[in-house]
Write a protein that holds these residues in place. Structure first.
Motif, mmCIF file in Angstrom:
data_model
loop_
_atom_site.group_PDB
_atom_site.id
_atom_site.type_symbol
_atom_site.label_atom_id
_atom_site.label_comp_id
_atom_site.label_asym_id
_atom_site.label_seq_id
_atom_site.Cartn_x
_atom_site.Cartn_y
_atom_site.Cartn_z
ATOM 1 N N ALA A 43 0.825 -1.213 0.000
ATOM 2 C CA ALA A 43 0.000 0.000 0.000
ATOM 3 C C ALA A 43 0.855 1.257 0.000
ATOM 4 O O ALA A 43 0.688 2.147 -0.837
ATOM 5 C CB ALA A 43 -0.939 0.000 1.204
ATOM 6 N N TRP A 44 1.773 1.335 0.957
ATOM 7 C CA TRP A 44 2.532 2.575 1.149
ATOM 8 C C TRP A 44 3.755 2.667 0.247
ATOM 9 O O TRP A 44 4.058 3.742 -0.272
ATOM 10 C CB TRP A 44 2.924 2.724 2.620
ATOM 11 N N TRP A 48 0.882 4.224 -2.680
ATOM 12 C CA TRP A 48 0.908 5.596 -2.164
ATOM 13 C C TRP A 48 2.186 6.339 -2.548
ATOM 14 O O TRP A 48 2.215 7.565 -2.530
ATOM 15 C CB TRP A 48 0.754 5.605 -0.640
ATOM 16 N N ARG A 55 -0.879 13.134 -2.869
ATOM 17 C CA ARG A 55 -1.350 12.510 -1.626
ATOM 18 C C ARG A 55 -2.768 12.961 -1.302
ATOM 19 O O ARG A 55 -3.571 12.194 -0.767
ATOM 20 C CB ARG A 55 -0.400 12.824 -0.478
ATOM 21 N N ARG A 58 -5.017 10.840 -3.495
ATOM 22 C CA ARG A 58 -5.040 9.466 -2.985
ATOM 23 C C ARG A 58 -5.858 9.386 -1.694
ATOM 24 O O ARG A 58 -6.573 8.414 -1.453
ATOM 25 C CB ARG A 58 -3.628 8.947 -2.758
ATOM 26 N N SER A 59 -5.744 10.409 -0.880
ATOM 27 C CA SER A 59 -6.490 10.461 0.374
ATOM 28 C C SER A 59 -7.992 10.451 0.114
ATOM 29 O O SER A 59 -8.744 9.691 0.741
ATOM 30 C CB SER A 59 -6.077 11.735 1.128
ATOM 31 N N THR A 62 -9.066 7.074 -1.303
ATOM 32 C CA THR A 62 -9.038 6.078 -0.231
ATOM 33 C C THR A 62 -10.246 6.226 0.679
ATOM 34 O O THR A 62 -10.910 5.234 1.017
ATOM 35 C CB THR A 62 -7.728 6.191 0.574
ATOM 36 N N LEU A 65 -13.359 4.924 -1.105
ATOM 37 C CA LEU A 65 -13.378 3.462 -1.180
ATOM 38 C C LEU A 65 -13.664 2.834 0.182
ATOM 39 O O LEU A 65 -14.472 1.900 0.284
ATOM 40 C CB LEU A 65 -12.045 2.950 -1.725
ATOM 41 N N LEU A 66 -13.008 3.326 1.202
ATOM 42 C CA LEU A 66 -13.228 2.777 2.541
ATOM 43 C C LEU A 66 -14.675 2.967 2.991
ATOM 44 O O LEU A 66 -15.280 2.058 3.569
ATOM 45 C CB LEU A 66 -12.268 3.416 3.547
ATOM 46 N N GLU A 74 -11.036 2.386 9.444
ATOM 47 C CA GLU A 74 -10.095 2.914 8.458
ATOM 48 C C GLU A 74 -10.548 4.290 7.961
ATOM 49 O O GLU A 74 -9.703 5.142 7.660
ATOM 50 C CB GLU A 74 -9.942 1.950 7.287
ATOM 51 N N HIS A 78 -8.115 7.548 8.152
ATOM 52 C CA HIS A 78 -7.761 8.346 6.977
ATOM 53 C C HIS A 78 -8.327 9.767 7.040
ATOM 54 O O HIS A 78 -7.769 10.664 6.422
ATOM 55 C CB HIS A 78 -8.138 7.612 5.690
#
Length: 126
Positions: A43-44, A48, A55, A58-59, A62, A65-66, A74, A78
């Protein structure tokens, strides 16, 4: 690309913060170490750490999606990371609107409760 574990740990710390990563590392056991390495490297260190999305972007992806998948712990983690990624509360709200349309209103509704509560815990007024 540099060593994926090294790159992953650097990115993980930049996004989640040293305190979070230090707690996770301190709690790591021999049993779950391979899983933690997978997250750090995959992942990282791979996703990422890629240069083609910021970022912040991506944040937001993420978080959407979560929320859509119902991974509530999660989501909170985040949301806390947005102070490091640059995603604003307004942008997070907009991402949750996308969740409502594309993943369902109940998922977005519950995620918004978590988002509001997490920001309140962080001392961020909405």
């Amino acid at each position: 690309m540099p060593d994926r574990h090294e790159a992953g740990m650097k990115t993980r710390r930049a996004v989640l913060g040293d305190a979070h990563v230090d707690r996770a590392e301190a709690a790591k056991t021999a049993f779950d170490a391979p899983f933690q390495d997978l997250i750090t490297e995959g992942a990282w260190g791979t996703v990422w750490s890629r240069p083609d999305l910021s970022r912040r972007d991506r944040s937001l992806i993420t978080l959407a999606l979560l929320a859509g998948l119902g991974h509530w712990d999660e989501v909170a983690m985040h949301v806390r990371a947005t102070v490091n990624t640059g995603a604003t509360p307004d942008e997070v709200r907009e991402a949750m609107l996308h969740v409502a349309i594309y993943a369902g209103v109940p998922a977005a509704n519950h995620a918004l409760k978590i988002v509001r509560s997490t920001y309140a815990d962080m001392g961020i007024e909405l």
